[in-house]
Write a protein that holds these residues in place. Sequence first.
Motif, mmCIF file in Angstrom:
data_model
loop_
_atom_site.group_PDB
_atom_site.id
_atom_site.type_symbol
_atom_site.label_atom_id
_atom_site.label_comp_id
_atom_site.label_asym_id
_atom_site.label_seq_id
_atom_site.Cartn_x
_atom_site.Cartn_y
_atom_site.Cartn_z
ATOM 1 N N ALA A 27 1.088 -1.242 -0.097
ATOM 2 C CA ALA A 27 -0.081 -0.079 0.002
ATOM 3 C C ALA A 27 0.763 1.295 -0.056
ATOM 4 O O ALA A 27 0.426 2.085 -0.629
ATOM 5 C CB ALA A 27 -0.872 -0.086 1.274
ATOM 6 N N GLN A 264 -14.819 8.681 -1.220
ATOM 7 C CA GLN A 264 -13.900 7.879 -0.571
ATOM 8 C C GLN A 264 -13.695 8.566 0.773
ATOM 9 O O GLN A 264 -13.354 7.924 1.943
ATOM 10 C CB GLN A 264 -12.688 7.166 -1.175
ATOM 11 N N HIS A 268 -13.878 7.710 4.595
ATOM 12 C CA HIS A 268 -12.746 7.647 5.718
ATOM 13 C C HIS A 268 -13.283 8.439 6.807
ATOM 14 O O HIS A 268 -12.942 8.176 8.135
ATOM 15 C CB HIS A 268 -11.719 8.402 5.050
ATOM 16 N N ARG A 282 -7.606 1.435 9.118
ATOM 17 C CA ARG A 282 -8.223 0.880 7.874
ATOM 18 C C ARG A 282 -8.208 1.947 6.950
ATOM 19 O O ARG A 282 -8.139 1.837 5.635
ATOM 20 C CB ARG A 282 -9.526 0.495 8.377
ATOM 21 N N ARG A 285 -4.798 2.314 5.589
ATOM 22 C CA ARG A 285 -4.526 1.308 4.770
ATOM 23 C C ARG A 285 -5.318 1.417 3.325
ATOM 24 O O ARG A 285 -4.901 0.996 2.184
ATOM 25 C CB ARG A 285 -4.918 0.019 5.308
ATOM 26 N N GLU A 286 -6.564 1.910 3.165
ATOM 27 C CA GLU A 286 -7.284 1.859 2.013
ATOM 28 C C GLU A 286 -7.013 3.340 1.450
ATOM 29 O O GLU A 286 -7.487 3.558 0.320
ATOM 30 C CB GLU A 286 -8.829 1.765 2.451
ATOM 31 N N ASN A 287 -6.186 4.030 1.616
ATOM 32 C CA ASN A 287 -6.169 5.504 1.112
ATOM 33 C C ASN A 287 -5.493 5.419 -0.306
ATOM 34 O O ASN A 287 -5.566 6.336 -0.939
ATOM 35 C CB ASN A 287 -5.024 6.259 1.981
ATOM 36 N N TRP A 289 -6.620 3.933 -2.681
ATOM 37 C CA TRP A 289 -7.713 3.912 -3.705
ATOM 38 C C TRP A 289 -8.124 5.447 -4.037
ATOM 39 O O TRP A 289 -8.667 5.656 -5.020
ATOM 40 C CB TRP A 289 -8.944 3.158 -2.949
#
Length: 305
Positions: A27, A264, A268, A282, A285-287, A289
């Motif tokens: 990531a 998104q 967040h 989380r 970790r998903e940033n 995207w």
Amino acid sequence: MNSAAPSPGLPSRLSLYLNLIRWDRPAGTYLLLWPTLAALWMAADGWPGWHLLLVFVLGTFLMRSAGCAVNDVADRDFDKHVKRTAQRPVTSGQITVRQALTLGAALSLIAFGLVLTTNAPTILLSFAALAVTILYPFTKRWVSMPQAVLGVAFSFGIPMAFSAVQGGREWSLQAVQASVPLAAWGLLVANLFWVLAYDTEYAMVDRDDDIRIGIKTSALTLGRFDVIGIMSFYVLSLGLWALLGLQLGMGHWFLAGLAVAAAQVVWHYRLIKDRTREGCFRAFRENHWVGFATFAGTVLDLALR
């Protein structure tokens, strides 16, 4: 029948080095890669060619890996007091400081070899990028928001992408200025705000440990304004990407990509508003995207003209 305990072999040693460079956690590489590639497409006004694509994809992976090695050396005395990081190879003593720095230097040299295949302005910019990458881990001791320094390090691929496409052979600061438009430096600032947003989310995970061991982070500096600070960073980042992208000739598909990124960001907020470790981690970790949405919008916009 007694047998001696097996000595560490090549696979176990290799796994330690892969752990050191976060091979199993890509990531961080994506966080670097998507804005860099978006800038590369903008600079080239479309497909940049296989050569520059490979240079920036491989270079991003190599420099992120080298940065992890340097970071773990710099933070080894701090990391041992944090449960999440206590077993990192350098902190636990499984890899020595010398071995980690040797790996970091080797990866940096390979990345520099890739830069040498571009042009003079890009090579000059690479020295500044390397200096900031090395400096960042040590700023946690004396800068109240070291994430801002990380933001510069993580955003330097943007001006380098423009110089790689638009630069010539002259070795001078004037050549760098000529090959990197002001809007590209603005995109660096826009991306810096994004880094401030997601790395503050990351810092919120370790807030209690960071207070105890005495290092500085943006989460501690912002205090009870951490969530509103993160959301403000997101708004500044997306707003600047939109404004500067339009200045560089981008259109409605680019804006659509930013709209997906903004959606998104709203999600967040829901993850971090209660400041739980799980939610904040989380969100961090998903940033990537968010960055991918911006990149995808850029590619679509240039491809569908």
